[in-house]
Scaffold this motif. Structure first.
Motif, PDB file in Angstrom:
ATOM      1  N   ASN A 120       0.843  -1.193   0.000  1.00  0.00           N
ATOM      2  CA  ASN A 120       0.000   0.000   0.000  1.00  0.00           C
ATOM      3  C   ASN A 120       0.881   1.246   0.000  1.00  0.00           C
ATOM      4  O   ASN A 120       1.671   1.464   0.920  1.00  0.00           O
ATOM      5  CB  ASN A 120      -0.917   0.000   1.221  1.00  0.00           C
ATOM      6  N   ARG A 121       0.692   2.064  -1.049  1.00  0.00           N
ATOM      7  CA  ARG A 121       1.536   3.247  -1.224  1.00  0.00           C
ATOM      8  C   ARG A 121       0.615   4.419  -1.602  1.00  0.00           C
ATOM      9  O   ARG A 121       0.209   4.545  -2.756  1.00  0.00           O
ATOM     10  CB  ARG A 121       2.584   2.991  -2.310  1.00  0.00           C
ATOM     11  N   ALA A 122       0.302   5.228  -0.626  1.00  0.00           N
ATOM     12  CA  ALA A 122      -0.717   6.266  -0.818  1.00  0.00           C
ATOM     13  C   ALA A 122      -0.114   7.655  -0.865  1.00  0.00           C
ATOM     14  O   ALA A 122       0.813   7.971  -0.103  1.00  0.00           O
ATOM     15  CB  ALA A 122      -1.741   6.203   0.312  1.00  0.00           C
ATOM     16  N   ARG A 141       2.550   6.533 -11.316  1.00  0.00           N
ATOM     17  CA  ARG A 141       3.921   6.796 -10.871  1.00  0.00           C
ATOM     18  C   ARG A 141       4.259   6.000  -9.615  1.00  0.00           C
ATOM     19  O   ARG A 141       5.114   6.391  -8.828  1.00  0.00           O
ATOM     20  CB  ARG A 141       4.139   8.298 -10.602  1.00  0.00           C
ATOM     21  N   GLY A 142       3.576   4.895  -9.416  1.00  0.00           N
ATOM     22  CA  GLY A 142       3.931   3.990  -8.325  1.00  0.00           C
ATOM     23  C   GLY A 142       3.005   3.993  -7.128  1.00  0.00           C
ATOM     24  O   GLY A 142       3.108   3.118  -6.255  1.00  0.00           O
ATOM     25  N   PHE A 143       2.098   4.956  -7.049  1.00  0.00           N
ATOM     26  CA  PHE A 143       1.168   5.005  -5.927  1.00  0.00           C
ATOM     27  C   PHE A 143      -0.035   4.098  -6.189  1.00  0.00           C
ATOM     28  O   PHE A 143      -0.463   3.929  -7.335  1.00  0.00           O
ATOM     29  CB  PHE A 143       0.687   6.432  -5.676  1.00  0.00           C
ATOM     30  N   THR A 144      -0.573   3.529  -5.126  1.00  0.00           N
ATOM     31  CA  THR A 144      -1.749   2.662  -5.243  1.00  0.00           C
ATOM     32  C   THR A 144      -3.030   3.378  -4.838  1.00  0.00           C
ATOM     33  O   THR A 144      -4.122   2.849  -5.053  1.00  0.00           O
ATOM     34  CB  THR A 144      -1.577   1.405  -4.366  1.00  0.00           C
ATOM     35  N   HIS A 145      -2.900   4.555  -4.235  1.00  0.00           N
ATOM     36  CA  HIS A 145      -4.084   5.325  -3.841  1.00  0.00           C
ATOM     37  C   HIS A 145      -3.736   6.800  -3.880  1.00  0.00           C
ATOM     38  O   HIS A 145      -2.644   7.212  -3.480  1.00  0.00           O
ATOM     39  CB  HIS A 145      -4.547   4.942  -2.438  1.00  0.00           C
ATOM     40  N   PHE A 146      -4.687   7.591  -4.403  1.00  0.00           N
ATOM     41  CA  PHE A 146      -4.526   9.037  -4.473  1.00  0.00           C
ATOM     42  C   PHE A 146      -5.804   9.691  -3.981  1.00  0.00           C
ATOM     43  O   PHE A 146      -6.898   9.389  -4.451  1.00  0.00           O
ATOM     44  CB  PHE A 146      -4.229   9.471  -5.906  1.00  0.00           C
ATOM     45  N   TYR A 147      -5.644  10.590  -3.005  1.00  0.00           N
ATOM     46  CA  TYR A 147      -6.769  11.388  -2.520  1.00  0.00           C
ATOM     47  C   TYR A 147      -6.255  12.808  -2.336  1.00  0.00           C
ATOM     48  O   TYR A 147      -5.337  13.046  -1.540  1.00  0.00           O
ATOM     49  CB  TYR A 147      -7.294  10.851  -1.190  1.00  0.00           C
ATOM     50  N   SER A 196      -2.907  -0.869   8.468  1.00  0.00           N
ATOM     51  CA  SER A 196      -2.303  -1.481   9.655  1.00  0.00           C
ATOM     52  C   SER A 196      -2.827  -2.891   9.914  1.00  0.00           C
ATOM     53  O   SER A 196      -2.229  -3.642  10.695  1.00  0.00           O
ATOM     54  CB  SER A 196      -2.559  -0.607  10.889  1.00  0.00           C
ATOM     55  N   GLN A 197      -3.930  -3.249   9.254  1.00  0.00           N
ATOM     56  CA  GLN A 197      -4.495  -4.583   9.438  1.00  0.00           C
ATOM     57  C   GLN A 197      -3.770  -5.634   8.600  1.00  0.00           C
ATOM     58  O   GLN A 197      -4.004  -6.828   8.750  1.00  0.00           O
ATOM     59  CB  GLN A 197      -5.988  -4.575   9.055  1.00  0.00           C
ATOM     60  N   GLU A 198      -2.901  -5.182   7.713  1.00  0.00           N
ATOM     61  CA  GLU A 198      -2.197  -6.098   6.818  1.00  0.00           C
ATOM     62  C   GLU A 198      -0.775  -6.346   7.305  1.00  0.00           C
ATOM     63  O   GLU A 198      -0.214  -5.561   8.076  1.00  0.00           O
ATOM     64  CB  GLU A 198      -2.191  -5.530   5.396  1.00  0.00           C
ATOM     65  N   GLU A 199      -0.188  -7.420   6.824  1.00  0.00           N
ATOM     66  CA  GLU A 199       1.163  -7.797   7.235  1.00  0.00           C
ATOM     67  C   GLU A 199       2.227  -6.892   6.620  1.00  0.00           C
ATOM     68  O   GLU A 199       3.251  -6.623   7.223  1.00  0.00           O
ATOM     69  CB  GLU A 199       1.452  -9.255   6.839  1.00  0.00           C
ATOM     70  N   ASN A 200       1.968  -6.436   5.395  1.00  0.00           N
ATOM     71  CA  ASN A 200       2.962  -5.626   4.692  1.00  0.00           C
ATOM     72  C   ASN A 200       3.094  -4.238   5.311  1.00  0.00           C
ATOM     73  O   ASN A 200       2.107  -3.668   5.776  1.00  0.00           O
ATOM     74  CB  ASN A 200       2.571  -5.468   3.224  1.00  0.00           C
ATOM     75  N   PRO A 201       4.286  -3.687   5.277  1.00  0.00           N
ATOM     76  CA  PRO A 201       4.433  -2.296   5.719  1.00  0.00           C
ATOM     77  C   PRO A 201       3.782  -1.365   4.691  1.00  0.00           C
ATOM     78  O   PRO A 201       3.615  -1.739   3.519  1.00  0.00           O
ATOM     79  CB  PRO A 201       5.949  -2.100   5.760  1.00  0.00           C
ATOM     80  N   PHE A 202       3.417  -0.175   5.100  1.00  0.00           N
ATOM     81  CA  PHE A 202       2.812   0.776   4.164  1.00  0.00           C
ATOM     82  C   PHE A 202       3.678   2.018   4.007  1.00  0.00           C
ATOM     83  O   PHE A 202       4.505   2.347   4.865  1.00  0.00           O
ATOM     84  CB  PHE A 202       1.389   1.167   4.604  1.00  0.00           C
ATOM     85  N   PHE A 203       3.478   2.713   2.892  1.00  0.00           N
ATOM     86  CA  PHE A 203       4.116   3.988   2.624  1.00  0.00           C
ATOM     87  C   PHE A 203       3.025   5.019   2.392  1.00  0.00           C
ATOM     88  O   PHE A 203       2.118   4.802   1.584  1.00  0.00           O
ATOM     89  CB  PHE A 203       5.018   3.898   1.395  1.00  0.00           C
TER      90      PHE A 203
END
Length: 452
Positions: A120-122, A141-147, A196-203
């Protein structure tokens, strides 16, 4: 038997602790927009900023953190680890009527982090790196979410720029109502809870548009002004207080979710305060649009309780182009980038394995700084500086840039002049046009929808 059971329990606990320590950290970059050095309490400002002040107390204060003198170049350098001169973006921003965008052959930070397991890269907030084509869109450009918004200087309440709504949720228009600073923080909190509910770290790249103009504040955030000038000051102060409070909401969420220890929080401003604002550069000289310290030396703090000892000030010369290589170092990405980086990893200084790294940092427009000295050439920089001749400062002793030493420190002056030639020679085949070019007759696309 009891002793064996106890030993097994202790070993299991040790393994769990080791696993927790080895887990890659979450990364949260919080960027303020046109926030001045003198706008924060911990740097002597008069506006109350208790959240950022506490972050400064708990984290590492990056006392020599440099940016570009204006917004889009800083954001581009942050995303690429390269000086923005390399892709034609140094002197101005990308305005609404421009078709310019950062070259797609530049690799952005979230693209690197995707390879390191950051699912997850927001980006939440202001983009300002290209909006005229889908190839420049954050989700390409690499992000998975934009708001947030594609342009700068949007209305804080209507979320419009050039008369059209510029507020988006991924590729769709967002009709969320409210004050922009509040909405961005709320979205950040929502996504942090989800990730935070997922195992992977987020950016997460949380790029507030505050306290950039237009100068607008919520009525309840204003104190009682006495006149027109005072109203502008009170509005600006309310914007900064709102920024501070909303950062507090985000940081409190990390604590509530018990992920604070292994989350890197990096806070800084994209440049100094705007000269048309009531902001302050405090003890520094100059403002946004200049290579004086007040334009390019940004308030900056990093906190990572699991790995970095806080409560101290670091004098290492660093800045926006170092963020990417430092985070890649921490994330364990050793693959050489396709485009050579200008930034360096300062992680060894942050964690105490090195006392410092000697280097020259290019400020653009004929300006260079290192741990002791700063050279600004006449003729290369913005006319707002009104330099008739080169100036050399012992910046480690003269933070206010008051005493020019080029005539007495001739050896240092000549050496830095030679080094500047290399940086000044950086050219790009594509340049962002002058700010006003294309403005006349421009009509914004409906709700800033990007279709091509």
């Amino acid at each position: 038997m009891k002793r064996i059971t106890l030993l097994i329990v202790l070993l299991c606990m040790h393994v769990i602790m080791l696993m927790a320590q080895s887990k890659k950290p979450n990364i949260l970059i919080i960027l303020a927009d046109d926030l001045g050095w003198g706008d924060l309490g911990y740097l002597g400002g008069t506006i109350k900023t208790p959240v950022i002040d506490q972050l400064a107390k708990d984290g590492i204060r990056l006392n020599r953190f440099y940016t570009a003198a204006v917004c889009s170049p800083t954001r581009a350098g942050l995303m690429t680890g390269r000086y923005p001169d390399r892709f034609g973006l140094r002197e101005t921003v990308i305005p609404p009527w421009s078709k310019f965008g950062v070259n797609t052959d530049e690799t952005f930070l979230p693209e690197y982090l995707a390879k390191a397991g950051y699912k997850n890269r927001a980006i939440i907030g202001k983009w300002h790196l290209g909006h005229a084509s889908l190839k420049y869109h954050p989700l390409h450009r690499g992000f998975t979410h934009f708001y947030g918004h594609l342009n700068g200087a949007i209305d804080y309440f209507t979320h419009k720029r050039e008369g059209e709504l510029d507020w988006h949720n991924d590729f769709n228009s967002s009709y969320d109502e409210g004050y922009a600073t509040d909405l961005l923080a709320d979205e950040a909190v929502k996504r942090i809870r989800q990730y935070s509910q997922e195992e992977n770290p987020f950016f997460m790249y949380l790029a507030f548009n505050a306290p950039h103009g237009p100068f607008q504040a919520k009525e309840e955030g204003l104190l009682k002004p006495r006149g027109e000038d005072d109203l502008k000051k009170q509005t600006y102060a309310a914007m900064v207080r709102s920024l501070d409070g909303n950062i507090g909401k985000v940081l409190e969420t990390l604590k509530t979710l018990n992920i604070e220890d292994n989350t890197i929080v990096l806070f800084f401003s994209d440049n100094g305060y705007a000269p048309d604002s009531p902001g302050s550069s405090g003890e520094l000289k100059g403002s946004k649009f200049t290579e004086w310290e007040g334009g390019v030396r940004a308030p900056a703090i990093i906190k990572w309780p699991a790995k970095l000892k806080g409560g101290k000030t670091m004098e290492q010369v660093t800045g926006y182009v170092d963020v990417l290589p430092t985070l890649l170092d921490i994330a364990g990405i050793t693959e050489a980038p396709e485009n050579p980086l200008d930034g360096i990893s300062i992680y060894p200084v942050l964690n105490g394995s090195k006392s410092g790294i000697q280097r020259n940092f290019y400020l653009g427009e004929g300006a260079l700084v290192n741990s002791n000295w700063k050279l600004i050439e006449a003729g290369n920089n913005n006319s707002i500086m009104k330099l008739q001749t080169d100036v050399l400062f012992n910046i480690s002793r003269d933070i206010g840039e008051r005493k020019d030493l080029k005539d007495t420190e001739t050896t240092i002056y000549k050496d830095l002049k030679t080094k500047l030639e290399t940086y000044n020679s950086i050219k790009s085949s594509k340049q962002v046009p002058p700010y006003g070019q294309g403005r006349k007759g421009f009509v914004a696309p409906k709700e800033w929808g990007v279709k091509e």
